[in-house]
Motif scaffolding. Structure first.
Motif, PDB file in Angstrom:
ATOM      1  N   SER A   1       1.074  -0.994  -0.122  1.00 16.11           N
ATOM      2  CA  SER A   1       0.301  -0.273   0.123  1.00 16.11           C
ATOM      3  C   SER A   1       0.655   1.428   0.448  1.00 16.11           C
ATOM      4  O   SER A   1       2.338   0.876   0.015  1.00 16.11           O
ATOM      5  N   GLY A   2      -0.113   2.332  -0.170  1.00 16.16           N
ATOM      6  CA  GLY A   2       0.832   3.720  -0.364  1.00 16.16           C
ATOM      7  C   GLY A   2       1.984   3.885   0.981  1.00 16.16           C
ATOM      8  O   GLY A   2       3.087   4.264   0.735  1.00 16.16           O
ATOM      9  N   ASP A   3       2.129   3.731   1.972  1.00 16.75           N
ATOM     10  CA  ASP A   3       2.508   3.460   3.399  1.00 16.75           C
ATOM     11  C   ASP A   3       3.651   2.873   2.983  1.00 16.75           C
ATOM     12  O   ASP A   3       4.475   1.805   4.848  1.00 16.75           O
ATOM     13  N   LYS A   4       3.734   1.591   2.137  1.00  8.82           N
ATOM     14  CA  LYS A   4       5.085   0.435   2.220  1.00  8.82           C
ATOM     15  C   LYS A   4       4.418  -0.402   3.268  1.00  8.82           C
ATOM     16  O   LYS A   4       5.380  -1.372   3.321  1.00  8.82           O
ATOM     17  N   GLU A   5       3.477  -0.721   3.936  1.00  7.09           N
ATOM     18  CA  GLU A   5       3.195  -1.438   4.631  1.00  7.09           C
ATOM     19  C   GLU A   5       2.141  -2.766   3.165  1.00  7.09           C
ATOM     20  O   GLU A   5       1.467  -1.989   2.487  1.00  7.09           O
ATOM     21  N   THR A   6       2.568  -4.180   3.249  1.00 10.23           N
ATOM     22  CA  THR A   6       1.026  -4.478   3.022  1.00 10.23           C
ATOM     23  C   THR A   6       0.015  -5.097   3.514  1.00 10.23           C
ATOM     24  O   THR A   6      -0.522  -4.800   4.775  1.00 10.23           O
ATOM     25  N   SER A   7      -1.418  -4.933   2.122  1.00 13.53           N
ATOM     26  CA  SER A   7      -1.871  -5.239   2.444  1.00 13.53           C
ATOM     27  C   SER A   7      -2.747  -6.627   1.908  1.00 13.53           C
ATOM     28  O   SER A   7      -1.899  -6.970   0.828  1.00 13.53           O
ATOM     29  N   THR A   8      -3.973  -6.735   2.173  1.00  9.13           N
ATOM     30  CA  THR A   8      -4.488  -8.393   0.746  1.00  9.13           C
ATOM     31  C   THR A   8      -6.246  -7.534   0.766  1.00  9.13           C
ATOM     32  O   THR A   8      -6.974  -6.655   1.110  1.00  9.13           O
ATOM     33  N   ALA A   9      -6.768  -8.260  -0.544  1.00  3.62           N
ATOM     34  CA  ALA A   9      -8.045  -7.906  -1.072  1.00  3.62           C
ATOM     35  C   ALA A   9      -8.296  -8.968  -1.637  1.00  3.62           C
ATOM     36  O   ALA A   9      -7.745 -10.527  -2.139  1.00  3.62           O
ATOM     37  N   ARG A  10      -9.923  -9.664  -1.350  1.00  4.98           N
ATOM     38  CA  ARG A  10      -9.895 -10.725  -1.788  1.00  4.98           C
ATOM     39  C   ARG A  10     -11.492 -10.827  -2.985  1.00  4.98           C
ATOM     40  O   ARG A  10     -12.545  -9.193  -2.729  1.00  4.98           O
ATOM     41  N   ARG A  11     -11.519 -11.136  -3.642  1.00  2.00           N
ATOM     42  CA  ARG A  11     -12.798 -10.780  -4.625  1.00  2.00           C
ATOM     43  C   ARG A  11     -13.515 -12.018  -5.305  1.00  2.00           C
ATOM     44  O   ARG A  11     -12.108 -13.070  -4.913  1.00  2.00           O
ATOM     45  N   ARG A  12     -14.342 -12.266  -5.601  1.00  2.00           N
ATOM     46  CA  ARG A  12     -14.494 -13.163  -6.279  1.00  2.00           C
ATOM     47  C   ARG A  12     -14.821 -13.084  -8.075  1.00  2.00           C
ATOM     48  O   ARG A  12     -15.005 -11.669  -8.479  1.00  2.00           O
ATOM     49  N   MET A  13     -14.606 -13.781  -8.539  1.00  2.00           N
ATOM     50  CA  MET A  13     -14.483 -13.522 -10.707  1.00  2.00           C
ATOM     51  C   MET A  13     -14.163 -14.842 -11.423  1.00  2.00           C
ATOM     52  O   MET A  13     -14.088 -16.385 -10.879  1.00  2.00           O
ATOM     53  N   TYR A  14     -15.029 -14.995 -12.521  1.00  2.00           N
ATOM     54  CA  TYR A  14     -15.217 -15.744 -13.469  1.00  2.00           C
ATOM     55  C   TYR A  14     -13.749 -15.453 -14.557  1.00  2.00           C
ATOM     56  O   TYR A  14     -13.101 -15.198 -14.855  1.00  2.00           O
ATOM     57  N   LEU A  15     -13.227 -16.916 -14.762  1.00  2.00           N
ATOM     58  CA  LEU A  15     -11.618 -17.197 -14.871  1.00  2.00           C
ATOM     59  C   LEU A  15     -11.949 -18.288 -16.027  1.00  2.00           C
ATOM     60  O   LEU A  15     -12.524 -19.248 -15.814  1.00  2.00           O
ATOM     61  N   ASN A  16     -11.307 -18.055 -16.776  1.00  2.00           N
ATOM     62  CA  ASN A  16     -11.336 -19.175 -17.926  1.00  2.00           C
ATOM     63  C   ASN A  16      -9.538 -20.543 -17.907  1.00  2.00           C
ATOM     64  O   ASN A  16      -9.093 -19.115 -17.425  1.00  2.00           O
ATOM     65  N   ASP A  17      -9.898 -21.590 -17.878  1.00  2.00           N
ATOM     66  CA  ASP A  17      -8.464 -22.429 -17.863  1.00  2.00           C
ATOM     67  C   ASP A  17      -7.045 -22.195 -17.954  1.00  2.00           C
ATOM     68  O   ASP A  17      -6.306 -22.435 -17.360  1.00  2.00           O
ATOM     69  N   ARG A  18      -7.552 -21.177 -19.453  1.00  2.00           N
ATOM     70  CA  ARG A  18      -6.326 -20.689 -19.899  1.00  2.00           C
ATOM     71  C   ARG A  18      -5.195 -19.379 -18.953  1.00  2.00           C
ATOM     72  O   ARG A  18      -4.268 -19.712 -18.883  1.00  2.00           O
ATOM     73  N   ILE A  19      -6.644 -18.698 -18.394  1.00  2.00           N
ATOM     74  CA  ILE A  19      -6.092 -17.818 -17.289  1.00  2.00           C
ATOM     75  C   ILE A  19      -5.420 -18.598 -16.272  1.00  2.00           C
ATOM     76  O   ILE A  19      -4.862 -18.256 -14.942  1.00  2.00           O
ATOM     77  N   LEU A  20      -6.781 -20.082 -15.581  1.00  2.00           N
ATOM     78  CA  LEU A  20      -6.287 -20.247 -14.366  1.00  2.00           C
ATOM     79  C   LEU A  20      -5.148 -21.197 -14.235  1.00  2.00           C
ATOM     80  O   LEU A  20      -4.237 -21.347 -13.304  1.00  2.00           O
ATOM     81  N   GLU A  21      -4.879 -21.747 -15.566  1.00  2.67           N
ATOM     82  CA  GLU A  21      -3.605 -22.349 -15.540  1.00  2.67           C
ATOM     83  C   GLU A  21      -1.972 -21.460 -15.326  1.00  2.67           C
ATOM     84  O   GLU A  21      -0.560 -22.364 -15.329  1.00  2.67           O
ATOM     85  N   SER A  22      -2.875 -19.803 -16.003  1.00  2.00           N
ATOM     86  CA  SER A  22      -1.009 -19.389 -15.176  1.00  2.00           C
ATOM     87  C   SER A  22      -0.574 -18.601 -14.045  1.00  2.00           C
ATOM     88  O   SER A  22      -0.152 -18.655 -13.787  1.00  2.00           O
ATOM     89  N   LEU A  23      -2.261 -18.935 -12.760  1.00  2.77           N
ATOM     90  CA  LEU A  23      -1.978 -17.961 -12.615  1.00  2.77           C
ATOM     91  C   LEU A  23      -1.336 -19.245 -11.145  1.00  2.77           C
ATOM     92  O   LEU A  23      -1.672 -20.503 -11.047  1.00  2.77           O
ATOM     93  N   LYS A  24      -0.495 -19.068 -10.515  1.00  4.31           N
ATOM     94  CA  LYS A  24      -0.022 -19.793  -9.619  1.00  4.31           C
ATOM     95  C   LYS A  24       0.353 -19.082  -7.771  1.00  4.31           C
ATOM     96  O   LYS A  24       0.820 -18.248  -7.719  1.00  4.31           O
ATOM     97  N   ILE A  25       0.123 -20.436  -7.023  1.00  9.37           N
ATOM     98  CA  ILE A  25       0.221 -19.221  -5.567  1.00  9.37           C
ATOM     99  C   ILE A  25       2.171 -19.140  -5.117  1.00  9.37           C
ATOM    100  O   ILE A  25       1.581 -19.872  -5.646  1.00  9.37           O
ATOM    101  N   GLY A  26       1.384 -18.519  -4.658  1.00 12.35           N
ATOM    102  CA  GLY A  26       3.274 -18.076  -4.097  1.00 12.35           C
ATOM    103  C   GLY A  26       3.287 -17.170  -5.649  1.00 12.35           C
ATOM    104  O   GLY A  26       5.358 -16.926  -5.109  1.00 12.35           O
ATOM    105  N   ARG A  27       2.840 -16.877  -6.228  1.00 16.43           N
ATOM    106  CA  ARG A  27       3.635 -16.035  -7.734  1.00 16.43           C
ATOM    107  C   ARG A  27       2.850 -14.455  -7.775  1.00 16.43           C
ATOM    108  O   ARG A  27       1.869 -14.333  -7.715  1.00 16.43           O
ATOM    109  N   TYR A  28       4.423 -13.789  -7.968  1.00 18.94           N
ATOM    110  CA  TYR A  28       3.660 -12.404  -8.428  1.00 18.94           C
ATOM    111  C   TYR A  28       2.962 -12.344 -10.010  1.00 18.94           C
ATOM    112  O   TYR A  28       3.095 -12.590 -10.703  1.00 18.94           O
ATOM    113  N   VAL A  29       2.035 -11.123  -9.841  1.00 18.86           N
ATOM    114  CA  VAL A  29       0.995 -11.147 -10.986  1.00 18.86           C
ATOM    115  C   VAL A  29       0.939  -9.690 -11.480  1.00 18.86           C
ATOM    116  O   VAL A  29       1.201  -8.986 -10.494  1.00 18.86           O
ATOM    117  N   ASP A  30       0.924  -9.638 -12.354  1.00 20.68           N
ATOM    118  CA  ASP A  30       0.051  -8.139 -12.494  1.00 20.68           C
ATOM    119  C   ASP A  30      -1.498  -7.710 -12.509  1.00 20.68           C
ATOM    120  O   ASP A  30      -2.443  -8.559 -12.917  1.00 20.68           O
TER     121      ASP A  30
END
Length: 216
Positions: A164-193
């Motif tokens: 966040s702006g004060d250099k502290e880490t913060s979390t966010a959570r939401r639900r979304m629909y994802l296709n298989d191609r995107i799901l396959e590219s998402l790896k827990i523990g890795r950085y994403v854009d």
């Protein structure tokens, strides 16, 4: 009289006119690829069939012919997205768009996603993410499938961690629909854009550049 030269010039003029008629920018989802048996120089000319989006986000079928190297061919899998231009008066005419308008393509994708998932993220929230959102890196902390599925996509609960702006880490959570191609590219523990709306951390989406959807 150079007959071959005359035929070539008429063919080239016809191709230019064809390309000039393809003015509407959009994105298509590959449904199949077929060899034409022709070459563009030494590169095979492929016919690529797609389900494309019109200005209202509705789907129509079209195809384009484009030189494809053997290395690029592996990218042309069913469901892969590809930027293109089509003739609004004849949607059967389409060409690859080498300079896609990412904002316009995203708007069409958002309308399409809303039509597929009317109970999902509202169109106005999607627009806010695209217009006011700021791109940043985030750690994919968790991804859990909810068991719901619509139109070939699965609902997932996504949790990210970011600075966040004060250099502290913060979390966010939401639900979304994802296709298989995107799901396959998402790896827990890795950085994403991601793209996130300032002050509204729950409004975020994964960033997929139109130029990198299916590079050719």
């Amino acid at each position: 009289m150079n007959i071959c030269g005359s035929i070539f010039r008429r063919f080239a003029a016809g191709r230019r006119a064809y390309r000039q008629r393809c003015t509407a920018q959009t994105v298509g989802f590959i449904s199949g690829v077929r060899r034409t048996g022709k070459l563009a120089g030494t590169v095979p000319l492929m016919r690529i069939f797609v389900h494309a989006l019109d200005e209202e986000g509705s789907v129509f079928e079209t195809f384009l012919e484009h030189p494809v190297t053997w290395q690029q061919l592996s990218l042309l899998t069913p469901g892969a997205a590809i930027p293109l231009r089509y003739n609004p008066k004849d949607k059967g005419q389409a060409i690859l768009d080498s300079y896609p308008d990412e904002a316009h393509i995203q708007e069409l994708l958002d309308r399409h996603e809303c039509s597929k998932h009317p109970g999902g993220t509202p169109l106005e929230e999607r627009r806010e993410i695209n217009r006011r959102g700021v791109e940043k890196k985030a750690l994919l902390e968790n991804l859990r499938l909810t068991g719901k599925a619509e139109c070939g996509e699965r609902e997932a609960e996504v949790t990210i961690r970011f600075f966040s702006g004060d250099k502290e880490t913060s979390t966010a959570r939401r639900r979304m629909y994802l296709n298989d191609r995107i799901l396959e590219s998402l790896k827990i523990g890795r950085y994403v854009d991601i793209r996130m709306v300032p002050g509204k951390k729950e409004l975020f989406a994964f960033v997929i550049s139109a130029n990198h959807i299916c590079p050719m």
